[in-house]
Design a protein around this motif. Structure first.
Motif, PDB file in Angstrom:
ATOM      1  N   ASN A   1      54.118  42.988  76.411  1.00 11.59           N
ATOM      2  CA  ASN A   1      54.137  41.579  76.020  1.00 11.59           C
ATOM      3  C   ASN A   1      55.012  41.354  74.795  1.00 11.59           C
ATOM      4  O   ASN A   1      54.816  41.995  73.756  1.00 11.59           O
ATOM      5  N   VAL A   2      55.956  40.442  74.918  1.00  6.17           N
ATOM      6  CA  VAL A   2      56.833  40.096  73.806  1.00  6.17           C
ATOM      7  C   VAL A   2      56.053  39.210  72.824  1.00  6.17           C
ATOM      8  O   VAL A   2      55.414  38.247  73.246  1.00  6.17           O
ATOM      9  N   PRO A   3      56.076  39.514  71.539  1.00 12.95           N
ATOM     10  CA  PRO A   3      55.321  38.706  70.563  1.00 12.95           C
ATOM     11  C   PRO A   3      55.919  37.315  70.399  1.00 12.95           C
ATOM     12  O   PRO A   3      57.114  37.167  70.134  1.00 12.95           O
ATOM     13  N   LEU A   4      55.080  36.297  70.559  1.00 11.60           N
ATOM     14  CA  LEU A   4      55.503  34.900  70.489  1.00 11.60           C
ATOM     15  C   LEU A   4      54.495  34.094  69.683  1.00 11.60           C
ATOM     16  O   LEU A   4      53.357  34.521  69.495  1.00 11.60           O
TER      17      LEU A   4
ATOM     18  N   LYS B   1      49.203  33.197  80.522  1.00 10.21           N
ATOM     19  CA  LYS B   1      49.642  34.332  81.341  1.00 10.21           C
ATOM     20  C   LYS B   1      50.654  35.229  80.628  1.00 10.21           C
ATOM     21  O   LYS B   1      51.355  36.010  81.264  1.00 10.21           O
ATOM     22  N   GLY B   2      50.725  35.120  79.319  1.00 13.69           N
ATOM     23  CA  GLY B   2      51.584  36.026  78.575  1.00 13.69           C
ATOM     24  C   GLY B   2      52.940  35.457  78.224  1.00 13.69           C
ATOM     25  O   GLY B   2      53.164  34.243  78.236  1.00 13.69           O
ATOM     26  N   SER B   3      53.879  36.357  77.950  1.00 17.83           N
ATOM     27  CA  SER B   3      55.155  35.972  77.353  1.00 17.83           C
ATOM     28  C   SER B   3      56.261  35.659  78.354  1.00 17.83           C
ATOM     29  O   SER B   3      57.270  35.069  77.987  1.00 17.83           O
ATOM     30  N   TRP B   4      56.094  36.048  79.616  1.00 19.21           N
ATOM     31  CA  TRP B   4      57.206  35.965  80.545  1.00 19.21           C
ATOM     32  C   TRP B   4      57.776  34.561  80.701  1.00 19.21           C
ATOM     33  O   TRP B   4      59.000  34.391  80.757  1.00 19.21           O
TER      34      TRP B   4
ATOM     35  N   LYS C   1      58.581  44.151  87.536  1.00 19.42           N
ATOM     36  CA  LYS C   1      58.213  42.876  88.157  1.00 19.42           C
ATOM     37  C   LYS C   1      56.762  42.502  87.882  1.00 19.42           C
ATOM     38  O   LYS C   1      56.424  41.322  87.748  1.00 19.42           O
ATOM     39  N   GLU C   2      55.881  43.488  87.812  1.00 19.11           N
ATOM     40  CA  GLU C   2      54.466  43.192  87.629  1.00 19.11           C
ATOM     41  C   GLU C   2      54.161  42.580  86.262  1.00 19.11           C
ATOM     42  O   GLU C   2      53.075  42.029  86.045  1.00 19.11           O
ATOM     43  N   LEU C   3      55.129  42.668  85.331  1.00 22.79           N
ATOM     44  CA  LEU C   3      54.954  42.063  84.012  1.00 22.79           C
ATOM     45  C   LEU C   3      55.554  40.662  83.932  1.00 22.79           C
ATOM     46  O   LEU C   3      55.454  40.004  82.909  1.00 22.79           O
ATOM     47  N   GLN C   4      56.174  40.227  85.007  1.00 22.69           N
ATOM     48  CA  GLN C   4      56.847  38.927  85.028  1.00 22.69           C
ATOM     49  C   GLN C   4      55.946  37.886  85.705  1.00 22.69           C
ATOM     50  O   GLN C   4      56.196  37.440  86.822  1.00 22.69           O
ATOM     51  N   ASN C   5      54.884  37.521  84.994  1.00 19.57           N
ATOM     52  CA  ASN C   5      53.889  36.590  85.525  1.00 19.57           C
ATOM     53  C   ASN C   5      54.280  35.152  85.209  1.00 19.57           C
ATOM     54  O   ASN C   5      54.214  34.721  84.054  1.00 19.57           O
ATOM     55  N   GLU C   6      54.693  34.435  86.231  1.00 22.96           N
ATOM     56  CA  GLU C   6      55.113  33.047  86.018  1.00 22.96           C
ATOM     57  C   GLU C   6      53.911  32.155  85.721  1.00 22.96           C
ATOM     58  O   GLU C   6      52.812  32.369  86.228  1.00 22.96           O
ATOM     59  N   ASP C   7      54.148  31.158  84.888  1.00 21.74           N
ATOM     60  CA  ASP C   7      53.099  30.238  84.453  1.00 21.74           C
ATOM     61  C   ASP C   7      53.655  28.814  84.563  1.00 21.74           C
ATOM     62  O   ASP C   7      54.120  28.234  83.588  1.00 21.74           O
TER      63      ASP C   7
ATOM     64  N   LEU D   1      60.257  33.769  78.082  1.00 18.88           N
ATOM     65  CA  LEU D   1      61.494  34.516  78.322  1.00 18.88           C
ATOM     66  C   LEU D   1      62.294  33.875  79.450  1.00 18.88           C
ATOM     67  O   LEU D   1      63.523  33.742  79.362  1.00 18.88           O
ATOM     68  N   LYS D   2      61.601  33.468  80.492  1.00 20.41           N
ATOM     69  CA  LYS D   2      62.269  32.855  81.642  1.00 20.41           C
ATOM     70  C   LYS D   2      62.944  31.549  81.240  1.00 20.41           C
ATOM     71  O   LYS D   2      64.057  31.243  81.698  1.00 20.41           O
ATOM     72  N   ARG D   3      62.297  30.775  80.388  1.00 21.24           N
ATOM     73  CA  ARG D   3      62.910  29.528  79.912  1.00 21.24           C
ATOM     74  C   ARG D   3      64.215  29.829  79.153  1.00 21.24           C
ATOM     75  O   ARG D   3      65.217  29.132  79.327  1.00 21.24           O
ATOM     76  N   ILE D   4      64.196  30.852  78.334  1.00 18.66           N
ATOM     77  CA  ILE D   4      65.406  31.216  77.592  1.00 18.66           C
ATOM     78  C   ILE D   4      66.499  31.683  78.558  1.00 18.66           C
ATOM     79  O   ILE D   4      67.656  31.283  78.451  1.00 18.66           O
TER      80      ILE D   4
END
Length: 348
Positions: A167-170, A176-179, A319-325, A182-185
């Motif tokens: 998990n990237v610190p935010l 659902k975490g940081s993904w 991929k398992e860490l890329q949980n879309e929210d 990251l996806k928005r960026i």
């Protein structure tokens, strides 16, 4: 060393478990066995148990049986105690069964708002903004009372923002975490940064935390003490988000929103009152002098930019860490659109 970890597979505890194994310690893991395959080998002994529902005497008997001829654990660390009821049960189970009991509290328990941005272990404990922190304070008070009344060998550890490779610190994120941030960026969308991004924050990589933690375990000078474990490095939230954007090789499009406003707009979806107003919105710099007296050779090795880049590389590769929210994504769009509409209304 013969040590017992309760819930030894989380962000902080998994790194400590790995470090203890490197030191050749005998490690007992008391949990539900959900990540049993992660820790294999003769140094690990798994004890499957639901500590919240099984009765204290039954758990104690199970542990005595696991110990065999040994009478006590050298150290026990509970990583999943969050309320006074949890540590009361710990006392029932472990009184007389360990030479050191380590409770994982939280640096968010320190005074909010802060009277000084430099935090020592003597900084008052008071957080009217976050129930999580108030519960941790109550746990500390109960355990210290037992130490004073009957010598229960407690050590209190207060982590601050500790992160791992998953998990990237935010500052602002969904459930659902940081993904999704990251996806928005990556997608070129604006991201929300609380306040104006200039407050200082302390990030600690879990590998550094683990190296300090094992130096506290079995340390007679740590009994009856509270110690925070953090890096000495301080970075602004602007720097944190810029590091993330640089690691993604993408432009950062920051939108600044007050923490109070974010809490009001969350409408109960996200606990920004606690996590922001009661924690991340405050500038904090930790004085680690006490830790370094107990572990004179300790120094955090992982710089914030290095740790964040390693985490991002791992998240992008798995991929398992890329949980879309999508709910959080839509909420961000709505907040940003409302701010843009407010700006336009003044221009007109």
């Amino acid at each position: 060393m013969k040590v017992l970890f309760i819930g030894g597979t989380g962000t902080i505890s998994s790194a400590i478990t790995r470090r203890a194994a490197q030191l050749g310690w005998q490690i007992f893991l008391l949990n539900r066995g959900s990540r049993k395959d992660e820790f294999k080998g003769p140094e690990f002994k798994h004890i499957e148990c639901e500590i919240r529902t099984e009765k204290a005497p039954d758990i104690r008997n199970k542990l005595i049986k696991a110990l065999g001829k040994d009478e006590q654990f050298d150290a026990v660390a509970d990583f999943i105690a969050f309320t006074p009821e949890h540590v009361q049960k710990d006392y029932e189970i472990f009184n007389g069964l360990c030479r050191q009991f380590i409770f994982i509290s939280s640096a968010s328990a320190y005074q909010k708002p802060l009277s000084s941005h430099v935090i020592t272990e003597g900084t008052p404990l008071s957080n009217p903004l976050w129930e999580y922190s108030r519960n941790k304070i109550a746990c500390e008070e109960y355990l210290i009372q037992k130490y004073r009344e009957c010598g229960f060998p407690v050590t209190i550890i207060r982590p601050s923002h500790t992160y791992d490779e998953r998990n990237v610190p935010l500052g602002v994120h969904g459930s659902k975490g940081s993904w999704q941030v990251l996806k928005r960026i990556i997608d070129g969308k604006p991201v929300i940064i609380h306040g104006d991004g200039t407050t200082l924050w302390t990030l600690t990589h879990n590998s550094d935390f683990a190296r300090a933690f094992v130096r506290i375990m079995g340390n007679i000078h740590a009994i009856g003490e509270a110690i925070h474990i953090t890096s000495d490095e301080s970075v602004t939230w602007n720097q944190i988000y810029q590091i993330i954007a640089d690691a993604l090789n993408t432009e950062l499009k920051a939108v600044y929103v007050s923490s109070l406003f974010l809490d009001e707009l969350s409408e109960g979806r996200y606990d920004f009152k606690g996590s922001l107003l009661g924690d991340k919105a405050n500038t904090v710099i930790f004085d680690n002098a006490k830790l370094k007296r107990l572990a004179p050779d300790f120094c955090a090795k992982v710089r914030a930019d290095e740790g964040i880049k390693m985490t991002i590389a791992n998240v992008l590769a798995r991929k398992e860490l890329q949980n879309e929210d999508t709910e959080f994504d839509q909420w961000c769009d709505k907040v940003i659109a409302a701010l843009e509409a407010a700006k336009m209304s003044f221009k007109n």
